[in-house]
Scaffold this motif. Structure first.
Motif, short mmCIF file in Angstrom:
data_model
loop_
_atom_site.label_atom_id
_atom_site.label_comp_id
_atom_site.label_asym_id
_atom_site.label_seq_id
_atom_site.Cartn_x
_atom_site.Cartn_y
_atom_site.Cartn_z
N ARG A 60 0.81 -1.22 0.00
CA ARG A 60 0.00 0.00 0.00
C ARG A 60 0.85 1.27 0.00
O ARG A 60 0.51 2.25 -0.66
CB ARG A 60 -0.96 0.01 1.19
CG ARG A 60 -2.02 1.11 1.11
CD ARG A 60 -2.88 1.17 2.35
NE ARG A 60 -2.13 1.56 3.51
CZ ARG A 60 -1.76 2.82 3.78
NH1 ARG A 60 -2.08 3.79 2.97
NH2 ARG A 60 -1.07 3.10 4.87
N GLN A 64 0.38 4.76 -4.62
CA GLN A 64 0.19 6.08 -5.24
C GLN A 64 1.34 6.41 -6.17
O GLN A 64 1.13 6.82 -7.31
CB GLN A 64 0.05 7.17 -4.16
CG GLN A 64 -0.28 8.54 -4.74
CD GLN A 64 -1.68 8.56 -5.33
OE1 GLN A 64 -2.65 8.36 -4.63
NE2 GLN A 64 -1.78 8.80 -6.61
N ASP A 65 2.56 6.22 -5.72
CA ASP A 65 3.72 6.51 -6.55
C ASP A 65 3.77 5.60 -7.77
O ASP A 65 4.09 6.04 -8.87
CB ASP A 65 5.00 6.38 -5.73
CG ASP A 65 6.21 6.92 -6.46
OD1 ASP A 65 6.21 8.11 -6.82
OD2 ASP A 65 7.17 6.15 -6.69
N VAL A 67 1.30 4.26 -9.37
CA VAL A 67 0.28 4.68 -10.34
C VAL A 67 0.80 5.88 -11.12
O VAL A 67 0.76 5.91 -12.35
CB VAL A 67 -1.06 5.00 -9.65
CG1 VAL A 67 -2.03 5.67 -10.60
CG2 VAL A 67 -1.68 3.72 -9.07
N ILE A 68 1.31 6.87 -10.41
CA ILE A 68 1.78 8.10 -11.06
C ILE A 68 2.95 7.81 -11.99
O ILE A 68 3.04 8.37 -13.09
CB ILE A 68 2.17 9.14 -9.99
CG1 ILE A 68 0.91 9.63 -9.27
CG2 ILE A 68 2.93 10.31 -10.61
CD1 ILE A 68 1.19 10.47 -8.03
N LYS A 103 -9.48 6.16 -6.19
CA LYS A 103 -8.66 6.59 -5.05
C LYS A 103 -7.26 7.03 -5.49
O LYS A 103 -6.75 8.06 -5.07
CB LYS A 103 -8.54 5.47 -4.02
CG LYS A 103 -7.61 5.83 -2.86
CD LYS A 103 -7.63 4.78 -1.80
CE LYS A 103 -6.75 5.10 -0.63
NZ LYS A 103 -6.89 6.43 -0.07
N TYR A 104 -6.64 6.22 -6.34
CA TYR A 104 -5.25 6.47 -6.69
C TYR A 104 -5.06 7.29 -7.96
O TYR A 104 -3.94 7.73 -8.25
CB TYR A 104 -4.48 5.14 -6.77
CG TYR A 104 -4.38 4.51 -5.40
CD1 TYR A 104 -3.54 5.04 -4.44
CD2 TYR A 104 -5.17 3.42 -5.05
CE1 TYR A 104 -3.48 4.50 -3.16
CE2 TYR A 104 -5.10 2.87 -3.78
CZ TYR A 104 -4.25 3.41 -2.84
OH TYR A 104 -4.18 2.87 -1.58
N ASP A 105 -6.13 7.53 -8.70
CA ASP A 105 -6.07 8.39 -9.89
C ASP A 105 -7.43 9.06 -10.08
O ASP A 105 -8.14 8.80 -11.04
CB ASP A 105 -5.70 7.56 -11.12
CG ASP A 105 -5.45 8.43 -12.36
OD1 ASP A 105 -5.32 9.66 -12.23
OD2 ASP A 105 -5.41 7.86 -13.46
N TYR A 110 -3.39 8.97 -14.92
CA TYR A 110 -2.24 8.07 -14.88
C TYR A 110 -2.56 6.59 -15.11
O TYR A 110 -1.69 5.83 -15.51
CB TYR A 110 -1.54 8.17 -13.53
CG TYR A 110 -1.15 9.57 -13.16
CD1 TYR A 110 -0.09 10.20 -13.81
CD2 TYR A 110 -1.84 10.27 -12.18
CE1 TYR A 110 0.28 11.50 -13.48
CE2 TYR A 110 -1.47 11.57 -11.85
CZ TYR A 110 -0.42 12.17 -12.50
OH TYR A 110 -0.06 13.45 -12.18
#
Length: 132
Positions: A60, A64-65, A67-68, A103-105, A110
């Motif tokens: 987890r 985020q990183d 995905v980006i 949530k992540y994008d 991305y």
């Protein structure tokens, strides 16, 4: 000579820290996907809706990183398992898959690049995208 050894050691340290550090890059992701309660627990952790184990938390932290950056800091085993996880999540828990994407994008910038990169690590002929 001492300088060359120092440079080599620093290079190794930098290279090893380049990739995401997770608790287990060789988890049996097929078993996770096959067991719906386990898959749900992974999704709940990643969506911050449930408890995280040390294993799921180690993943987890990097989501985020990853995905980006379209998983450019993922090593080969991480890319293979991430590809299978997203595909399995999409197929078995489509609402959680959509929540994961949101949530992540949240702006849809991305995720397409991430899935395009991860599709390279699925068996040939396996469609990445499902149609609902």
């Amino acid at each position: 000579m001492k300088f060359a050894v120092f440079v080599a050691l620093v290079g190794c340290a930098v290279a090893s820290s380049y990739y995401y550090q997770t608790e287990n890059d060789y988890i049996d992701i097929d078993a996770v996907i096959a067991d719906l309660p386990t898959l749900q627990s992974f999704a709940d952790c990643f969506l911050e809706k449930g408890h995280c184990t040390s294993l799921t938390e180690s993943y987890r932290r990097n989501i985020q990183d990853s995905v980006i950056r379209a998983c450019d800091r993922c090593n080969l085993p991480q890319k293979e398992r991430y590809a299978k996880f997203l595909k399995g999540l999409q197929a078995r828990l489509p609402h959680e898959y959509l929540a994961f994407r949101q949530k992540y994008d949240p702006h849809g910038i991305y995720f397409h690049a991430l899935e395009a990169e991860l599709a390279k690590f699925l068996p040939h002929g396996t469609p990445y995208y499902y149609h609902y």
